[in-house]
Scaffold this motif. Sequence first.
Motif, PDB file in Angstrom:
ATOM      1  N   ASP A  78     -10.330 -28.796 105.744  1.00  0.00           N
ATOM      2  CA  ASP A  78      -9.297 -28.037 106.455  1.00  0.00           C
ATOM      3  C   ASP A  78      -8.124 -27.703 105.531  1.00  0.00           C
ATOM      4  O   ASP A  78      -7.541 -26.626 105.612  1.00  0.00           O
ATOM      5  CB  ASP A  78      -8.812 -28.842 107.665  1.00  0.00           C
TER       6      ASP A  78
ATOM      7  N   ASP B 146      -5.717 -24.481 105.011  1.00  0.00           N
ATOM      8  CA  ASP B 146      -4.395 -24.682 105.618  1.00  0.00           C
ATOM      9  C   ASP B 146      -3.385 -25.344 104.697  1.00  0.00           C
ATOM     10  O   ASP B 146      -2.212 -25.425 105.021  1.00  0.00           O
ATOM     11  CB  ASP B 146      -4.518 -25.575 106.867  1.00  0.00           C
TER      12      ASP B 146
ATOM     13  N   ARG C 186      -1.002 -18.023 114.440  1.00  0.00           N
ATOM     14  CA  ARG C 186      -0.593 -18.586 113.152  1.00  0.00           C
ATOM     15  C   ARG C 186      -1.004 -17.632 112.052  1.00  0.00           C
ATOM     16  O   ARG C 186      -2.087 -17.072 112.099  1.00  0.00           O
ATOM     17  CB  ARG C 186      -1.308 -19.923 112.904  1.00  0.00           C
TER      18      ARG C 186
HETATM   19 MN   LIG Z   1      -5.739 -27.015 109.906  1.00  0.00          MN
END
Ligand SMILES: [Mn+2]
Length: 388
Positions: free
Chosen positions: A148, A152, A277
């Motif tokens: 992730d 991110d 986002r």
């Molecule tokens: Mn994330």
Amino acid sequence: MSCRNISMVCPREKSRSPFSFIARNRNSKSNSRICFELKFSSAGMVPAAVITDVTSPSRTTSEEKVYDVVLKQAALVKQKKTDRSIHEKKLLEQRTGNISWDFLNKAYDRCGEICAEFAKTFYLGTLLMTPERKRAIWAIYAWCRRTDELVDGPIASHLTPRALDRWEERLAGLFEGHPYDIFDAALSDTVSKFPVDIQPFKHMIQGMRMDLKKTRYKNFDELYLYCYYVAGTVGLMTVPVMGIAPESKSSAESVYNAALALGIANQLTNIRQNSARRGRIYLPQDELGQAGLSDDDIFRGKVTEKWRNFISGQIKRARMLFDEAERGIAELNSASRWPVWASLLIYRQILDVIEANDYDNFRKRAFVGRAKKLVFLSVAYGKAVAAE
Ligand SMILES: [Mn+2]
Ligand SMILES: CC(C)=CCC/C(C)=C/CC/C(C)=C/CC/C(C)=C/[C@@H]1[C@@H](COP(=O)(O)OP(=O)(O)O)[C@]1(C)CC/C=C(\C)CC/C=C(\C)CCC=C(C)C
């Protein structure tokens, strides 16, 4: 096609599913299906009408695709093996056997540190598991977190599709007993000991690829696939480690479905906390349109009556998936139930907080405080032991 040959293939067994049921002709190949969509109402599942006769081979819903993966994963664990041959397994054991205990202990401890830092409550929950299971969950957690972070984390803006391909090559390497770094070494050891399959890991990377490219989700079907890739996969990765209780009378498929539901419910909750986002909107566009909302409304972030109605419908859907997940927890090995109950109760509580915040998830961050988490941890403990 006679009635005898039709089986109900319901990914959401006995649940009030917001999705369609699929009647499959047992004698046919999976691409000649007829889908009977059942209308969902607040009173439950109503077989209102046969809305669609979808015999076209091209129409495969995300839920069908994911259900096929679930069946395959459940079959693998039932056979208590992955799809590696015995010869491959022996080679793998030899390779991982060359790694010293000391190094492996350090590797697992480092994974535990990542878990403790990013997911304190999970971490606490894992402490009741057997040492082997606990370490394996940490290794999986560390891999998921690092995956992730690629999309991110701090280097996200420089992430290329090639880097994800490289990450996938490393994954294949560690499954073959060739870990690249210390964290990979822990996971490599885990997959040599538990019947964990590579597919859900590959799918999580696929989800990250999707996140790089896709900024809108046409409908819930598209969003469902994304949620499966980035979160439903976690359920499929972890059940083979947590184990199904030997006394369980449920089918492996239904336990896997519950695990899948928990992952997807968690991700839908994540999305409810933070719908937009980096220019992306993680909401079904068609449902937004039906609610009279546009992308601009989401970016503006104004809480209106339309928004309240829309988001309360989305919360309802997430809660149904949590309910479905609940039914699977009692089927897990007893020592694995506590962390799963804890994660379910805490995540589901976020939905209550969104409601308490009058659906203002634009300005108010819905989070569960420390004290409440501790309460849920003890409630979870009670639920976990009550089922024994
Ligand atoms: Mn994330
Ligand atoms: C029968 C039954 C019910 C079994 C339970 C199966 C089970 C343990 C399911 C776990 C489901 C779970 C915890 C899913 C995680 C979902 C999640 C939050 C995914 C996040 C994706 C991306 O989100 P996003 O970028 O939008 O949000 P952030 O701001 O970054 O948070 C993820 C971040 C993907 C990566 C996932 C993780 C790091 C979590 C991995 C968790 C584990 C391996 C531990 C699960 C184990 C236990 C014991 C609960």
